[in-house]
Scaffold this active site. Structure first.
Site, mmCIF file in Angstrom:
data_model
loop_
_atom_site.group_PDB
_atom_site.id
_atom_site.type_symbol
_atom_site.label_atom_id
_atom_site.label_comp_id
_atom_site.label_asym_id
_atom_site.label_seq_id
_atom_site.Cartn_x
_atom_site.Cartn_y
_atom_site.Cartn_z
ATOM 1 N N CYS A 2 0.860 -1.189 0.000
ATOM 2 C CA CYS A 2 0.000 0.000 0.000
ATOM 3 C C CYS A 2 0.899 1.243 0.000
ATOM 4 O O CYS A 2 2.072 1.166 0.284
ATOM 5 C CB CYS A 2 -0.859 0.004 1.247
ATOM 6 S SG CYS A 2 -1.828 -1.491 1.430
ATOM 7 N N ARG A 27 1.893 1.458 -6.161
ATOM 8 C CA ARG A 27 2.012 0.431 -5.104
ATOM 9 C C ARG A 27 0.677 -0.236 -4.819
ATOM 10 O O ARG A 27 0.614 -1.272 -4.174
ATOM 11 C CB ARG A 27 2.530 1.062 -3.812
ATOM 12 C CG ARG A 27 3.916 1.649 -3.885
ATOM 13 C CD ARG A 27 4.254 2.356 -2.604
ATOM 14 N NE ARG A 27 4.299 1.406 -1.494
ATOM 15 C CZ ARG A 27 5.410 0.726 -1.165
ATOM 16 N NH1 ARG A 27 6.523 0.908 -1.866
ATOM 17 N NH2 ARG A 27 5.424 -0.126 -0.165
ATOM 18 N N TRP A 73 -3.606 -1.620 -1.433
ATOM 19 C CA TRP A 73 -3.530 -2.869 -2.185
ATOM 20 C C TRP A 73 -4.080 -3.917 -1.217
ATOM 21 O O TRP A 73 -3.410 -4.331 -0.279
ATOM 22 C CB TRP A 73 -2.088 -3.186 -2.571
ATOM 23 C CG TRP A 73 -1.953 -4.501 -3.260
ATOM 24 C CD1 TRP A 73 -1.559 -5.689 -2.715
ATOM 25 C CD2 TRP A 73 -2.252 -4.795 -4.612
ATOM 26 N NE1 TRP A 73 -1.587 -6.684 -3.643
ATOM 27 C CE2 TRP A 73 -2.011 -6.183 -4.821
ATOM 28 C CE3 TRP A 73 -2.708 -4.056 -5.688
ATOM 29 C CZ2 TRP A 73 -2.207 -6.811 -6.040
ATOM 30 C CZ3 TRP A 73 -2.891 -4.692 -6.920
ATOM 31 C CH2 TRP A 73 -2.655 -6.031 -7.079
ATOM 32 N N ASN A 99 0.350 -0.481 6.242
ATOM 33 C CA ASN A 99 0.813 -1.279 5.102
ATOM 34 C C ASN A 99 1.443 -2.533 5.692
ATOM 35 O O ASN A 99 2.397 -2.449 6.458
ATOM 36 C CB ASN A 99 1.854 -0.502 4.278
ATOM 37 C CG ASN A 99 2.409 -1.352 3.143
ATOM 38 O OD1 ASN A 99 1.747 -2.289 2.696
ATOM 39 N ND2 ASN A 99 3.620 -1.063 2.706
ATOM 40 N N GLY A 100 0.874 -3.697 5.377
ATOM 41 C CA GLY A 100 1.432 -4.944 5.919
ATOM 42 C C GLY A 100 0.317 -5.929 6.226
ATOM 43 O O GLY A 100 -0.827 -5.749 5.826
ATOM 44 N N GLU A 484 7.114 -20.615 -21.051
ATOM 45 C CA GLU A 484 7.043 -19.286 -20.426
ATOM 46 C C GLU A 484 8.234 -18.432 -20.855
ATOM 47 O O GLU A 484 8.092 -17.246 -21.157
ATOM 48 C CB GLU A 484 6.997 -19.438 -18.904
ATOM 49 C CG GLU A 484 7.141 -18.151 -18.110
ATOM 50 C CD GLU A 484 6.079 -17.092 -18.413
ATOM 51 O OE1 GLU A 484 5.074 -17.406 -19.074
ATOM 52 O OE2 GLU A 484 6.276 -15.937 -17.993
ATOM 53 N N LYS A 488 7.995 -14.789 -22.732
ATOM 54 C CA LYS A 488 8.698 -13.598 -22.228
ATOM 55 C C LYS A 488 9.538 -12.964 -23.342
ATOM 56 O O LYS A 488 9.502 -11.755 -23.547
ATOM 57 C CB LYS A 488 9.583 -13.986 -21.042
ATOM 58 C CG LYS A 488 8.836 -14.232 -19.763
ATOM 59 C CD LYS A 488 8.498 -12.940 -19.087
ATOM 60 C CE LYS A 488 7.117 -12.726 -18.564
ATOM 61 N NZ LYS A 488 6.000 -13.510 -18.910
ATOM 62 N N GLU A 491 7.283 -11.314 -26.055
ATOM 63 C CA GLU A 491 6.514 -10.101 -25.706
ATOM 64 C C GLU A 491 7.415 -8.936 -25.304
ATOM 65 O O GLU A 491 6.986 -7.793 -25.347
ATOM 66 C CB GLU A 491 5.489 -10.406 -24.624
ATOM 67 C CG GLU A 491 6.026 -10.843 -23.287
ATOM 68 C CD GLU A 491 4.914 -11.067 -22.274
ATOM 69 O OE1 GLU A 491 3.832 -10.472 -22.395
ATOM 70 O OE2 GLU A 491 5.148 -11.848 -21.336
ATOM 71 N N HIS A 507 10.560 -34.906 -33.912
ATOM 72 C CA HIS A 507 9.364 -35.193 -34.726
ATOM 73 C C HIS A 507 9.036 -34.030 -35.657
ATOM 74 O O HIS A 507 7.880 -33.784 -35.978
ATOM 75 C CB HIS A 507 8.183 -35.494 -33.786
ATOM 76 C CG HIS A 507 8.419 -36.682 -32.914
ATOM 77 N ND1 HIS A 507 8.447 -37.976 -33.381
ATOM 78 C CD2 HIS A 507 8.731 -36.748 -31.590
ATOM 79 C CE1 HIS A 507 8.735 -38.804 -32.386
ATOM 80 N NE2 HIS A 507 8.900 -38.092 -31.292
ATOM 81 N N LYS A 606 -1.693 -4.606 -19.864
ATOM 82 C CA LYS A 606 -1.403 -5.361 -18.641
ATOM 83 C C LYS A 606 -2.558 -6.306 -18.302
ATOM 84 O O LYS A 606 -2.348 -7.406 -17.860
ATOM 85 C CB LYS A 606 -1.159 -4.422 -17.461
ATOM 86 C CG LYS A 606 -0.803 -5.149 -16.165
ATOM 87 C CD LYS A 606 0.395 -6.048 -16.335
ATOM 88 C CE LYS A 606 0.651 -6.932 -15.134
ATOM 89 N NZ LYS A 606 1.695 -7.962 -15.413
#
Ligand code: AGP
Length: 611
Positions: A2, A27, A73, A99-100, A484, A488, A491, A507, A606
């Site tokens: 946060c 954040r 957050w 925050n936490g 993956e 990466k 993109e 093959h 995003k």
């Protein structure tokens, strides 16, 4: 994570705090609020961004030279007006932002409710605030002393700012595990989660340390430890510019988020993976354990990187829980009129929790009677809300378009989930269960070890940055890691890259191999090792260039590869949490070497909220 801002001094607090919160919105931004003292406490808070808060306050009294502000957050309690910070104590005199995570808040809340306290939110913060009020009243102590007592009794992480309408000249702050910076002005002080809101006013700051309490007045800062002993504030001078600070000193959010992974994986495991007691504690699973254990089939629905996490989960769940697993692209699953049976469990994986393909797929599965379990990063997001149960990845806001820390958070959650179900079903031995718990617990430190020196990865990236194509190969748990890695690179650097099962090359795709084609092997030491050595030899025999991800100490793979990126040894079931890190960095450094905007790659967004 946060955003926290506080001000006390000669200026009007409101504009300083609102501007500071906007600088911290990276954040977290699902709700925001502000408390001011001017002839009493005034508190305003709203779901949404800081701009929504501002709009809701137009025409209201926002005067005052002392205030605290918060952009959230969510971790406990979905984003809403009532869960937004600041919170107010039952007697209305105290206001606090936090925050936490307070891990033992539930027990404290039960005790306070027995004493007659009421709560207007679902947050752990409001519990801590009333705990402080209760101690202050029972002990007839100062606010500072009550805070000190409370902080000694809670478990978890915090950065808190606390104000008392009966003491309008003081902000009390404390931190453990969540950052707190105090800016030193002339007759004024600025408090914040990081220096971003402070740097335009002063470059002289004090970084508050864990277990310290700061009593902040307009012209004085008193720093104490929890033993009530004064500490000397250590003033440092910021030498960064504002723009870089928002990225925590990193050149890009993507790099910052890659480097946050030791902490974000630790935060994901915190309070859940209890190796000392052998317990895995996840409410969403605990409350639905029978349904999950009796699942006849698990269908994993996701997109992109989250789909790759699902593939790794397929290997993990089938090995540990002996439950058949299917992994579906959400967009295909949605339009295929899939067979969904009663007793099927759908696991939806999503960082944003807003991906339209995944969301719509879940809606149709839910209509057919499936049980939906959401593995999501954004608390209170649509996918989190539509799920019958779930587990958050607690990776904090992921700003870079390329998903990195959310991916490893997903793997951590899914591994704990599979371990818990396997233990309940009796499909895992106690020895293997204990071993894997310890292996998972060791991951944050091993990731830190990989990140300690990445210069060789940067050199490899610069060596191959002009390749027109690339192949990523792996077997078993590392096959989805290869997929993956290819995503990466695609993109971030726009190089055409393809992931493939290593054994499948013969093959057909091996026809692609030439001296110009870099072939990345994810070849860590595991039960497929001897096989993948042969696959590397197949490529070398055709003069292909091999870049390998190998286990520390291995000499065979590095002996054949043109370049090697090493990771610490780990059980193959958790190895993807490590083997993915060099590939994240490889794509990042290639994109930077090519001069691209790695945080906002062309054509991408995003969160893909369109089908
Ligand atoms: C990953 O790097 C991409 N940005 C993208 O594939 C992403 O994983 C996909 O769009 C799914 O997003 P979600 O996890 O928020 O649902």
């Amino acid at each position: 994570m946060c955003g926290i801002v506080g001000y006390i001094g000669h200026r009007e607090a409101y504009p300083v705090i609102v501007k500071g919160l906007k600088r911290l919105e990276y954040r977290g931004y699902d709700s925001a609020g502000i408390a001011l003292i001017n002839h009493g406490m005034k508190l305003y808070k709203k779901k949404g961004k800081v701009a929504d808060l501002e709009e809701s306050i137009v025409g209201k009294d926002v005067q005052g030279h002392i205030g605290i502000g918060h952009t959230r957050w969510a971790t406990h309690g979905e984003p809403s007006d009532r869960n937004a910070h600041p919170h107010l104590s039952n007697d209305g005199s105290l206001s606090m932002i936090h925050n936490g995570i307070i891990e033992n808040y539930a027990l404290i809340k039960q005790d306070l409710i027995k004493k007659g306290y009421t709560f207007s939110s679902d947050t752990d913060t409001e519990v801590l605030l009333n705990f402080i009020q209760d101690i202050k009243q029972n002990n007839n102590s100062t606010l500072e002393e009550a805070l000190r007592v409370a902080l000694k009794r809670i478990v978890g992480a915090y950065c808190i700012l606390l104000i008392d309408q009966n003491d309008p000249d003081t902000i009390i702050a404390a931190r453990k595990g969540s950052p707190l910076v105090i800016g030193i002005g002339k007759g004024e002080h600025f408090l914040a989660s990081d220096a971003t809101p402070i740097i335009e006013y002063t470059k002289e700051v004090v970084y508050v340390n864990d277990y310290e309490i700061a009593i902040v007045k307009a012209d004085e800062i008193i720093l104490k430890n929890l033993g009530n002993e004064k500490q000397t504030p250590f003033i440092t001078k910021l030498d960064m510019e504002l723009a870089t600070i928002e990225k925590g000193g990193y050149d890009h959010f993507m790099l910052k988020e890659i480097y946050e992974q030791p902490d974000t994986i630790f935060d994901c495991l915190r309070g859940r993976l209890l190796t000392h007691s052998g317990e895995i504690r996840m409410a969403g699973i605990d409350n639905n354990l029978e349904t999950l254990c009796n699942a006849q089939r698990i269908v994993i629905v996701a997109c992109g990187t989250s789909w790759h996490a699902g593939l790794i989960a397929e290997y993990i769940f089938e090995e540990l829980c002996r439950i058949p697993v299917e992994v579906e692209y959400a967009s295909e699953f949605r339009y295929r009129n899939p067979v969904i049976n009663e007793g099927d469990v759908i696991i939806a994986i999503s960082q944003s929790g807003e991906t339209a393909d995944t969301l719509v797929a879940l809606e149709s599965a839910k209509e057919k009677g499936a049980f939906i379990f959401g593995v999501v990063n954004a608390v209170g997001s649509s996918i989190a809300r539509i799920s019958h149960a779930g587990a958050y990845t607690h990776a904090g806001p992921e700003i870079g378009v390329a998903s990195t820390k959310a991916f490893t958070g997903q793997l951590a959650v899914l591994t704990m989930m599979a371990l818990k179900i396997a233990q309940a079903k009796g499909t895992i031995t106690h020895e293997r269960y204990s071993l894997l718990m310890k292996e998972l617990e060791a991951i944050p430190e091993k990731v830190k070890e990989i990140l300690a020196d990445t210069s060789h990865i940067k050199a490899i990236a610069e060596k191959y940055k002009d390749a027109p194509d690339a192949l990523f190969l792996g077997r078993g748990f590392n096959f989805p890691v290869a997929l993956e890695g290819a995503l990466k690179l695609k993109e971030i650097s726009y190089i055409h890259a393809e992931g493939y099962p290593a054994a499948e090359m013969k093959h057909g795709p091996i026809a692609l191999v030439t001296e110009e084609l870099p072939v990345v092997f994810v070849a860590t030491k595991d039960s497929y090792y001897e096989k993948i050595v042969s696959n590397v030899q197949e490529i070398k025999a055709r003069k292909g260039m091999v870049i390998a991800v190998a286990t520390n100490g291995d000499t065979v793979i590095p002996g054949m590869a043109n370049d090697t990126m090493f990771v610490p040894d780990a059980d193959e079931l958790v190895a993807p949490l490590l083997s993915t890190i060099p590939l994240q960095l490889l794509s990042y450094y290639v994109g930077v070497a090519k001069g691209y905007n790695v945080d906002m790659p062309r054509n991408l967004a995003k969160s893909v909220t369109v089908e």
